[in-house]
Scaffold this motif. Structure first.
Motif, PDB file in Angstrom:
ATOM      1  N   UNK A 151      55.201  56.587  -2.093  1.00 13.21           N
ATOM      2  CA  UNK A 151      55.748  55.539  -1.229  1.00 13.21           C
ATOM      3  C   UNK A 151      57.210  55.349  -1.605  1.00 13.21           C
ATOM      4  N   UNK A 152      58.097  55.627  -0.661  1.00 15.91           N
ATOM      5  CA  UNK A 152      59.534  55.489  -0.913  1.00 15.91           C
ATOM      6  C   UNK A 152      60.080  54.253  -0.222  1.00 15.91           C
ATOM      7  N   UNK A 153      61.010  53.605  -0.884  1.00 15.85           N
ATOM      8  CA  UNK A 153      61.661  52.419  -0.353  1.00 15.85           C
ATOM      9  C   UNK A 153      63.168  52.635  -0.318  1.00 15.85           C
ATOM     10  N   UNK A 154      63.814  52.067   0.686  1.00 19.39           N
ATOM     11  CA  UNK A 154      65.288  52.078   0.738  1.00 19.39           C
ATOM     12  C   UNK A 154      65.789  50.669   0.471  1.00 19.39           C
ATOM     13  N   UNK A 155      66.693  50.565  -0.481  1.00 23.72           N
ATOM     14  CA  UNK A 155      67.296  49.268  -0.789  1.00 23.72           C
ATOM     15  C   UNK A 155      68.394  48.981   0.222  1.00 23.72           C
ATOM     16  N   UNK A 156      68.326  47.814   0.830  1.00 19.92           N
ATOM     17  CA  UNK A 156      69.324  47.389   1.814  1.00 19.92           C
ATOM     18  C   UNK A 156      70.554  46.873   1.078  1.00 19.92           C
ATOM     19  N   UNK A 157      71.600  47.682   1.034  1.00 22.00           N
ATOM     20  CA  UNK A 157      72.792  47.327   0.256  1.00 22.00           C
ATOM     21  C   UNK A 157      73.595  46.196   0.888  1.00 22.00           C
TER      22      UNK A 157
ATOM     23  N   UNK B 150      72.223  43.434   1.208  1.00 18.51           N
ATOM     24  CA  UNK B 150      71.630  42.252   0.586  1.00 18.51           C
ATOM     25  C   UNK B 150      71.344  42.392  -0.904  1.00 18.51           C
ATOM     26  N   UNK B 151      71.267  43.608  -1.410  1.00 20.69           N
ATOM     27  CA  UNK B 151      70.835  43.763  -2.804  1.00 20.69           C
ATOM     28  C   UNK B 151      71.339  45.065  -3.397  1.00 20.69           C
ATOM     29  N   UNK B 152      71.221  45.164  -4.713  1.00 19.73           N
ATOM     30  CA  UNK B 152      71.530  46.393  -5.446  1.00 19.73           C
ATOM     31  C   UNK B 152      70.220  46.998  -5.942  1.00 19.73           C
ATOM     32  N   UNK B 153      70.212  48.323  -6.071  1.00 28.41           N
ATOM     33  CA  UNK B 153      68.983  48.999  -6.448  1.00 28.41           C
ATOM     34  C   UNK B 153      68.448  48.520  -7.792  1.00 28.41           C
ATOM     35  N   UNK B 154      69.325  48.350  -8.774  1.00 25.24           N
ATOM     36  CA  UNK B 154      68.879  47.972 -10.112  1.00 25.24           C
ATOM     37  C   UNK B 154      68.152  46.618 -10.104  1.00 25.24           C
TER      38      UNK B 154
ATOM     39  N   UNK C  73      60.346  40.570   2.447  1.00 24.42           N
ATOM     40  CA  UNK C  73      60.429  39.424   3.345  1.00 24.42           C
ATOM     41  C   UNK C  73      61.879  39.008   3.555  1.00 24.42           C
ATOM     42  N   UNK C  74      62.691  39.101   2.494  1.00 23.40           N
ATOM     43  CA  UNK C  74      64.099  38.701   2.583  1.00 23.40           C
ATOM     44  C   UNK C  74      65.004  39.828   3.085  1.00 23.40           C
ATOM     45  N   UNK C  75      64.415  41.011   3.364  1.00 25.03           N
ATOM     46  CA  UNK C  75      65.203  42.094   3.940  1.00 25.03           C
ATOM     47  C   UNK C  75      65.939  42.955   2.944  1.00 25.03           C
ATOM     48  N   UNK C  76      65.566  42.881   1.680  1.00 24.32           N
ATOM     49  CA  UNK C  76      66.261  43.676   0.657  1.00 24.32           C
ATOM     50  C   UNK C  76      65.737  45.099   0.557  1.00 24.32           C
ATOM     51  N   UNK C  77      64.530  45.353   1.057  1.00 23.88           N
ATOM     52  CA  UNK C  77      63.968  46.701   1.017  1.00 23.88           C
ATOM     53  C   UNK C  77      63.261  47.020   2.327  1.00 23.88           C
ATOM     54  N   UNK C  78      63.204  48.302   2.629  1.00 25.51           N
ATOM     55  CA  UNK C  78      62.460  48.820   3.771  1.00 25.51           C
ATOM     56  C   UNK C  78      61.702  50.061   3.312  1.00 25.51           C
TER      57      UNK C  78
ATOM     58  N   UNK D 173      67.053  42.182   8.035  1.00 21.94           N
ATOM     59  CA  UNK D 173      67.991  42.933   7.199  1.00 21.94           C
ATOM     60  C   UNK D 173      69.393  42.337   7.192  1.00 21.94           C
ATOM     61  N   UNK D 174      69.635  41.330   8.018  1.00 20.24           N
ATOM     62  CA  UNK D 174      70.963  40.715   8.058  1.00 20.24           C
ATOM     63  C   UNK D 174      72.000  41.571   8.749  1.00 20.24           C
ATOM     64  N   UNK D 175      71.588  42.330   9.761  1.00 20.32           N
ATOM     65  CA  UNK D 175      72.514  43.192  10.517  1.00 20.32           C
ATOM     66  C   UNK D 175      73.050  42.412  11.716  1.00 20.32           C
ATOM     67  N   UNK D 176      74.370  42.331  11.832  1.00 21.92           N
ATOM     68  CA  UNK D 176      74.994  41.544  12.898  1.00 21.92           C
ATOM     69  C   UNK D 176      75.892  42.371  13.816  1.00 21.92           C
ATOM     70  N   UNK D 177      76.043  43.636  13.532  1.00 17.33           N
ATOM     71  CA  UNK D 177      76.946  44.447  14.360  1.00 17.33           C
ATOM     72  C   UNK D 177      76.198  45.483  15.191  1.00 17.33           C
TER      73      UNK D 177
END
Length: 438
Positions: A155-161, A163-167, A208-213, A278-282
């Motif tokens: 199971x792979x996840x992408x960190x939404x940069x 909103x968050x950092x991978x670490x 839930x907060x959109x930091x990962x997908x 994810x907090x995308x506005x554009x």
């Protein structure tokens, strides 16, 4: 349920799938509804058994020298789970809810038969009609490549940069055993055992907060290789549910114009909630309406058009083992036509000096290199960016990643065996500047 009872349930499910010709997921859902006493652990274990049988359907039958539901399950335990004959016999003791004891023939097959003399499509577990295509791309390695495509995926996840950092995310989901992905600088991987349940990612606070997908590392890399930049005008032409749209938005850092569209508006349904989370506005989502052109205002003005092309999905077999056995030659022909249409549509949208990022989750040459050669033959103002230049966006990992992929003049191919990702083909096509066009 005991392990033996779970085995019996798996045999029953395969009988149902064969007799009723229903998709495996549907059969599993109906079985769970009819057997509500089975706990979540039982359902996960039975599901794991079923998917593993589908992954090893041909080779398991070969090992047992018999193509029945029981034979496929027994052969899978030997090939996929690595169980000894005695261990399998212990599960098949004929007790309450357990499979009948092994016959002398079954015991002999489990003990002595191998895949050494099996045809490539049997040893590699894929439909025979695909053998020529896989030989074309992999040659004598096709069994090894196909075997890797039959193994269970992580199971792979992408960190939404945005909103968050991978670490930080890795620390907050440490209880899931998440580790950094090998190639993607924004990915995390959770390895899953044979009987493991998929973790409840959707209930994690970071999700839930959109930091990962949830997104396979190969899909992350395909998007990263497009080199989308802040301030550009970018079009996701086959956006679907929006996985790559979200990744593009993070690469653009919320700056520039991002347009997501798809020929099937039903596929776009989840994208609105995902963009918001994810907090995308554009991003501008454009669903098709009637016969009108949803991109009629964008003629030769896009910096980047990303094509997550409709394809056969052969690169995702380890996630969808049921699909490979239901695939027919006609499906390939349909997808090839779809790809021609979407590539030609993209060509009209890209400005001089702009680029197309074409990707498929397929390993078949007609959908990949052959499709790109045909496109450049009818569009002389486009050239393929050499893969050696494409991978530079991965910085310090570029050289190792390039060496791991299978490269051609048309692009690069990732596979489970080579890169540990799903199978993905990526080609970057650049349109010549006006001064260079004839």
């Amino acid at each position: 349920m005991t392990p033996a009872a779970r085995l019996s349930a798996a045999i029953e499910l395969i009988d149902t799938i064969d007799a009723q010709r229903v998709p495996a997921a549907k059969a599993l859902k109906e079985w769970g509804t009819a057997h509500r006493y089975a706990g979540s652990g039982d359902r996960a274990a039975i599901s794991g058994l079923l998917w593993d049988v589908l992954r090893r359907r041909a080779s398991s039958a070969w090992i047992m020298d018999e193509d029945t539901s029981r034979a496929r399950v027994l052969g899978m335990l030997r090939l996929e789970r690595g169980m000894s004959t005695d261990a399998i016999a212990a599960l098949c003791d004929g007790g309450r809810f357990a499979p009948e004891p092994l016959t002398s023939g079954e015991r002999a097959a489990l003990t002595s038969r191998t895949l050494a003399e099996a045809p490539a499509h049997i040893a590699g577990d894929y439909p025979e009609w695909l053998d020529g295509y896989l030989a074309q791309v992999f040659g004598d390695d096709r069994v090894a490549e196909a075997t890797a495509m039959a193994s269970r995926a992580p199971l792979d996840l992408r960190v939404n940069t945005l909103k968050a950092k991978r670490e930080k995310v890795q620390g907050s989901i440490a209880h899931l055993g998440a580790q950094p992905t090998r190639w993607s600088p924004i990915g995390l991987r959770i390895e899953l055992g044979a009987d493991a349940r998929n973790p409840g990612i959707h209930s994690e606070e970071d999700f839930i907060k959109g930091a990962i997908e949830v997104q396979d590392e190969g899909s992350q890399l395909a998007t990263l290789l497009s080199a989308a930049k802040p301030g550009e005008q970018v079009i996701d032409l086959c956006a679907g549910a929006g996985g790559k749209t979200l990744a593009l938005a993070a690469m653009m850092q919320g700056k520039g114009r991002l347009i997501a569209t798809d020929s099937d508006k039903r596929q776009l349904a989840p994208i609105f909630e995902r963009l918001s989370r994810a907090g995308v506005h554009n991003a501008d989502v454009r669903a098709p309406k009637g016969e009108g052109d949803t991109l009629g205002d964008i003629r030769a003005s896009a910096d980047l058009v990303l094509i997550d092309a409709p394809c056969t999905g052969t690169g995702t077999w380890r996630r969808n083992p049921d699909a490979k056995w239901r695939m027919r030659p006609g499906a390939l022909e349909v997808r090839l036509k779809d790809q021609v249409e979407v590539l030609d549509r993209a060509a009209a949208l890209v400005k001089p000096g702009g680029r197309i990022a074409y990707s498929t989750c397929s390993v078949l040459p007609p959908e990949n290199g052959e499709q790109i050669r045909a496109f450049t033959a009818r569009n002389s103002d486009f050239t393929v960016v050499p893969p050696s230049q494409t991978v530079t966006v991965l910085w310090d990992k570029a050289e190792d990643f390039a060496a791991a992929t299978l490269q051609s003049p048309e692009g690069l191919l990732m596979t489970p065996r080579r890169t540990g990702t799903d199978g993905f083909f990526v080609s970057i096509l650049k349109r010549k500047p006006l001064s260079s066009q004839a």
